[in-house]
Motif scaffolding. Structure first.
Motif, PDB file in Angstrom:
ATOM      1  N   THR A  86       0.998  -1.232   0.097  1.00 32.78           N
ATOM      2  CA  THR A  86       0.086   0.167   0.115  1.00 32.78           C
ATOM      3  C   THR A  86       0.901   1.218   0.074  1.00 32.78           C
ATOM      4  OG1 THR A  86      -0.008  -0.003   2.432  1.00 32.78           O
ATOM      5  CG2 THR A  86      -1.946  -0.943   1.239  1.00 32.78           C
ATOM      6  N   ARG A  87       0.440   2.298  -0.206  1.00 33.32           N
ATOM      7  CA  ARG A  87       1.249   3.477  -0.264  1.00 33.32           C
ATOM      8  C   ARG A  87       0.412   4.556   0.500  1.00 33.32           C
ATOM      9  NH1 ARG A  87       1.551   6.049  -6.037  1.00 33.32           N
ATOM     10  NH2 ARG A  87       2.663   7.494  -4.865  1.00 33.32           N
ATOM     11  N   VAL A  88       1.246   5.348   0.947  1.00 31.38           N
ATOM     12  CA  VAL A  88       0.775   6.354   1.925  1.00 31.38           C
ATOM     13  C   VAL A  88       0.063   7.610   0.936  1.00 31.38           C
ATOM     14  CG1 VAL A  88       1.315   8.369   3.561  1.00 31.38           C
ATOM     15  CG2 VAL A  88       2.386   5.884   3.638  1.00 31.38           C
ATOM     16  N   SER A  89      -0.916   7.956   1.152  1.00 35.48           N
ATOM     17  CA  SER A  89      -1.696   9.129   0.418  1.00 35.48           C
ATOM     18  C   SER A  89      -0.940  10.353   0.377  1.00 35.48           C
ATOM     19  CB  SER A  89      -2.957   9.145   0.781  1.00 35.48           C
ATOM     20  OG  SER A  89      -3.138   9.971   2.011  1.00 35.48           O
ATOM     21  N   LEU A  90      -1.046  11.135  -0.428  1.00 33.81           N
ATOM     22  CA  LEU A  90      -0.445  12.442  -0.769  1.00 33.81           C
ATOM     23  C   LEU A  90      -0.998  13.431   0.400  1.00 33.81           C
ATOM     24  CD1 LEU A  90      -0.303  12.938  -4.403  1.00 33.81           C
ATOM     25  CD2 LEU A  90       1.665  12.386  -2.930  1.00 33.81           C
ATOM     26  N   ASN A  91      -2.218  13.164   0.818  1.00 29.51           N
ATOM     27  CA  ASN A  91      -2.843  14.046   1.622  1.00 29.51           C
ATOM     28  C   ASN A  91      -2.260  13.657   3.111  1.00 29.51           C
ATOM     29  OD1 ASN A  91      -4.678  15.941   2.665  1.00 29.51           O
ATOM     30  ND2 ASN A  91      -6.053  14.493   3.549  1.00 29.51           N
ATOM     31  N   GLN A  92      -1.838  12.491   3.496  1.00 29.43           N
ATOM     32  CA  GLN A  92      -1.321  12.058   4.721  1.00 29.43           C
ATOM     33  C   GLN A  92       0.079  12.638   4.908  1.00 29.43           C
ATOM     34  OE1 GLN A  92      -2.544  10.815   7.361  1.00 29.43           O
ATOM     35  NE2 GLN A  92      -4.684  11.026   6.504  1.00 29.43           N
ATOM     36  N   LYS A  93       0.897  12.660   3.569  1.00 26.13           N
ATOM     37  CA  LYS A  93       2.044  13.186   3.630  1.00 26.13           C
ATOM     38  C   LYS A  93       2.157  14.625   4.042  1.00 26.13           C
ATOM     39  CE  LYS A  93       4.288   9.740   0.621  1.00 26.13           C
ATOM     40  NZ  LYS A  93       4.897   9.736  -0.872  1.00 26.13           N
ATOM     41  N   ARG A  94       1.104  15.295   3.455  1.00 21.62           N
ATOM     42  CA  ARG A  94       1.056  16.602   3.602  1.00 21.62           C
ATOM     43  C   ARG A  94       0.929  17.027   4.993  1.00 21.62           C
ATOM     44  NH1 ARG A  94      -2.857  19.788   3.998  1.00 21.62           N
ATOM     45  NH2 ARG A  94      -4.648  18.470   3.527  1.00 21.62           N
ATOM     46  N   LYS A  95      -0.073  16.463   5.628  1.00 21.74           N
ATOM     47  CA  LYS A  95      -0.440  16.531   6.907  1.00 21.74           C
ATOM     48  C   LYS A  95       0.815  16.280   7.825  1.00 21.74           C
ATOM     49  CE  LYS A  95      -5.329  15.435   6.967  1.00 21.74           C
ATOM     50  NZ  LYS A  95      -6.437  14.484   7.448  1.00 21.74           N
TER      51      LYS A  95
END
Length: 139
Positions: A110-119
């Protein structure tokens, strides 16, 4: 009589050797006279009844109980009765092989979503700002 693991898997008696040894612990003088502990030895690497993948998983599950020759050694000294210790050892062997027979689920990446990275980055920046404000107060 063969040891039944699953509907399709059985272990023949000639594959298992049992040796009875004296057990330590409670039991009074009986402990010094009777060989009630059992050491069950299963030649797993040479077993024609186990598929190769099951043998590999069994070796990993067995850990220190697996010998260099490819045998699985189970020692039981729990009960004062030799027959009961023998039953327990056979049950443990069957349970270990059942666990090894289960195919592990394949892991889905699975990949970490871009939104989670930004947060995460924003939270780190905020924390850094709080820490930057610490220090001596100049008058």
């Amino acid at each position: 009589m063969p040891l039944t693991i699953t509907d399709t898997m059985q272990i023949e008696d000639w594959e298992i050797t049992e040796q009875f040894i004296r057990a330590g612990g409670p039991g009074g003088q009986n402990v010094n006279k009777v060989s009630s502990a059992v050491e069950l030895r299963f030649e797993a690497a040479r077993s024609p009844n186990l598929p190769e993948p099951v043998k590999r998983r069994l070796q990993r599950l067995a850990g220190r109980r697996w010998t260099k020759e490819g045998a699985l050694v189970i020692q039981v000294t729990e009960e004062r009765s030799q027959a009961r210790n023998r039953e327990i050892a056979r049950e443990r062997l069957a349970e270990l092989i059942r666990r090894a027979a289960e195919k592990p689920k394949k892991r889905i990446k699975t990949r970490v979503s871009l939104n989670q990275k930004r947060k995460r980055v924003e939270a780190k920046k905020k924390r850094g700002e709080v820490k930057a404000l610490r220090g001596k107060v100049e008058e």
